[in-house]
Design an enzyme around this catalytic site. Structure first.
Site, mmCIF file in Angstrom:
data_model
loop_
_atom_site.group_PDB
_atom_site.id
_atom_site.type_symbol
_atom_site.label_atom_id
_atom_site.label_comp_id
_atom_site.label_asym_id
_atom_site.label_seq_id
_atom_site.Cartn_x
_atom_site.Cartn_y
_atom_site.Cartn_z
ATOM 1 N N ASN A 107 9.121 18.838 15.003
ATOM 2 C CA ASN A 107 9.468 17.636 15.762
ATOM 3 C C ASN A 107 9.854 17.954 17.205
ATOM 4 O O ASN A 107 9.374 17.321 18.147
ATOM 5 C CB ASN A 107 10.611 16.886 15.068
ATOM 6 N N HIS A 153 -10.395 -15.407 47.898
ATOM 7 C CA HIS A 153 -11.192 -16.218 46.966
ATOM 8 C C HIS A 153 -12.690 -15.907 47.088
ATOM 9 O O HIS A 153 -13.536 -16.744 46.784
ATOM 10 C CB HIS A 153 -10.962 -17.716 47.190
ATOM 11 N N SER A 274 -33.846 1.751 37.681
ATOM 12 C CA SER A 274 -34.124 0.936 36.501
ATOM 13 C C SER A 274 -35.322 1.504 35.761
ATOM 14 O O SER A 274 -36.262 2.011 36.375
ATOM 15 C CB SER A 274 -34.422 -0.511 36.924
ATOM 16 N N LYS A 280 -35.047 -0.998 42.074
ATOM 17 C CA LYS A 280 -33.596 -1.064 41.880
ATOM 18 C C LYS A 280 -32.886 0.218 42.299
ATOM 19 O O LYS A 280 -33.370 1.323 42.107
ATOM 20 C CB LYS A 280 -33.259 -1.365 40.420
ATOM 21 N N GLU A 287 -19.758 0.738 38.426
ATOM 22 C CA GLU A 287 -19.730 -0.082 37.224
ATOM 23 C C GLU A 287 -19.068 0.656 36.058
ATOM 24 O O GLU A 287 -18.288 0.069 35.300
ATOM 25 C CB GLU A 287 -21.154 -0.510 36.858
ATOM 26 N N TYR A 314 11.945 10.727 14.071
ATOM 27 C CA TYR A 314 10.516 11.020 14.057
ATOM 28 C C TYR A 314 9.836 10.316 12.900
ATOM 29 O O TYR A 314 10.339 10.293 11.770
ATOM 30 C CB TYR A 314 10.264 12.526 13.953
ATOM 31 N N GLN A 319 2.086 10.777 15.710
ATOM 32 C CA GLN A 319 0.898 11.617 15.844
ATOM 33 C C GLN A 319 -0.194 10.888 16.624
ATOM 34 O O GLN A 319 -1.064 11.523 17.230
ATOM 35 C CB GLN A 319 0.391 11.998 14.451
ATOM 36 N N LYS A 322 -1.415 11.364 20.821
ATOM 37 C CA LYS A 322 -2.176 12.397 21.532
ATOM 38 C C LYS A 322 -3.594 11.984 21.890
ATOM 39 O O LYS A 322 -4.058 12.254 23.009
ATOM 40 C CB LYS A 322 -2.190 13.682 20.707
#
Length: 451
Positions: A107, A153, A274, A280, A287, A314, A319, A322
């Site tokens: 612990n 806006h 693309s 493209k 993104e 504990y 666990q 992590k």
């Protein structure tokens, strides 16, 4: 490790369900460092001979080297990094290895390891943030005087410069650095010596252990020390908010790259095409950054949810701290690195920025300010400019080409002088405003700070 209490082996499914070695193996360097410091204190307390300490330290260093070289076999049956290392140490050096766990628990051991790990990663992420700030600052310096519209806006508002716009993100990232620095102070506390929850009747020098591991101080409540995950939650929050800032930057760049805006060009190395449309050029880094922010936020919520109902002290639920932690660290470090590289290669299309900034509507507020300077109360001035804007829209006449005196006699022949973009920007001299002089001054200040 608990064979004295149990008569039946742990079921294979339970082992599979409960193991953490598949991900907490990355704590091995911290586990080795913590174990050596603990063994050092054991030696000072007379629990280990100098020979036994040397065996433990050398054995741990060899295990660390084996893991570094990919030569160590992790065993799911031993659950976690702590038991994998301890069991192998005992196998290699014999009885001395079995003494290592005296006066500690997994612990306080895992709490120590994760604090050490977080401390190192806070430092690494801070370096990544500084690199991105530096890239933004370089671009801000190059385009300090390039005028473009700023938006509220997503509608054109007032003129600023590209440099001023990019410096806004330097500010955001600096707050992220401040949060990480604060987080580092709170996490740099040694819990080792707290045991399972109530310390130990075998008292080691906790302060000496803390000093050896570079902690600022020791924890003062053993129950809190082994159950506290605030430092991970706080770290996840700091990373999440940094991700939000990167996502906002990404959204700006996605818009700016579009044909409708056309303000910037990203390098071919940081865009993709693309599979169907040959024309493209997609801002995929932006993104993906925007998308990964959701991942960072999800990891934060995941841990908050895991700890919200836990009684002291504990619980095995902890666990679950992590995987979100490791994932957020990996995600943010890579995101910072690729964005710094992308920004460094980004070019601003100054002619398009200038064309957009030439919209006289951007200076409508300046026109109201001009009226105020002639003695017109601001609310009345706001109304008069609103009438001028309405006439401009109605007739299709640019605002700067209207006969303003026909709208109201408060407009004199001098009113047209407002529509000088250079003068309008130069007049914005208050601290924090976007005059070119201010922008360059801010760039100098950031340079002097070490960027």
């Amino acid at each position: 490790m608990w064979k004295g209490r149990f008569a039946v082996e742990t079921a294979e499914l339970v082992q599979q369900f409960g193991e953490s070695i598949s991900y907490d193996w990355r704590l091995y360097k911290q586990d080795v460092a913590g174990s050596i410091a603990h063994a050092h204190a054991q030696r000072e307390a007379g629990l280990l001979t100098s020979e036994e300490f040397d065996q433990i330290e050398n054995g741990l260093r060899q295990i660390e080297a084996d893991i570094d070289g990919g030569k160590f076999e992790f065993k799911t049956s031993l659950e976690d990094i702590h038991m994998n290392i301890e069991a192998e140490l005992t196998r290699r050096i014999g009885p001395a290895g079995a003494k290592l766990h005296t006066a500690r628990s997994r612990n306080d051991q895992v709490a120590t390891d994760t604090r050490l790990y977080c401390r190192a990663e806070v430092d690494a992420i801070s370096v990544g943030i500084r690199s991105l700030q530096s890239a933004l600052l370089d671009r801000a310096e190059k385009y300090a005087a390039t005028v473009l519209p700023a938006y509220t806006h997503l509608q054109r508002g007032q003129p600023v410069t590209v440099g001023h716009h990019l410096l806004a993100y330097v500010e955001m990232l600096d707050r992220d650095l401040g949060r990480l620095a604060d987080c580092r102070k709170r996490l740099n506390v040694s819990p080792l010596g707290s045991g399972a929850l109530a310390g130990s009747t075998i008292n080691l020098d906790r302060q000496a252990i803390a000093d050896e591991l570079g902690f600022d101080r020791i924890s003062t409540n053993s129950m809190d020390a082994v159950s506290d995950r605030d430092y991970i939650v706080e770290f996840l929050f700091a990373m999440s908010l940094c991700g939000v800032h990167l996502s906002r930057l990404s959204e700006d760049l996605i818009l700016w790259c579009s044909a409708e805006f056309g303000f910037v060009t990203l390098s071919d190395a940081h865009t993709t095409g693309s599979s169907l449309m040959p024309q493209k050029k997609n801002p995929d880094v932006c993104e993906i950054t925007r998308g990964k922010t959701g991942r960072l936020l999800g990891n934060l919520v995941s841990l908050l949810t895991a700890v919200k109902g836990l009684p002291l002290t504990y619980n095995r639920d902890l666990q679950e701290d992590k995987e979100p932690l490791f994932d957020s660290i990996d995600t943010l470090k890579l995101t910072l690195a690729v964005n710094a590289e992308m920004i460094a290669a980004m070019e601003v299309r100054e002619e398009n920025c200038s064309r957009a900034a030439s919209d006289p509507m951007l200076l409508a507020t300046d026109l109201a300010d001009w009226l105020v300077k002639q003695g017109v109360p601001f609310r009345n001035a706001h109304e008069l400019v609103g009438k001028a804007v309405a006439e401009s829209v109605k007739t299709g006449t640019p605002l700067n080409q209207l006969d303003l005196s026909a709208i109201d006699p408060a407009y004199t022949s001098e009113a047209g002088s407002v529509f000088d973009l250079g003068r309008a920007l130069a007049a914005r001299t208050n601290p924090g405003a976007p005059s070119v002089e201010n922008v360059r001054s801010e760039i100098r200040r950031w340079r002097e700070s070490g960027l």
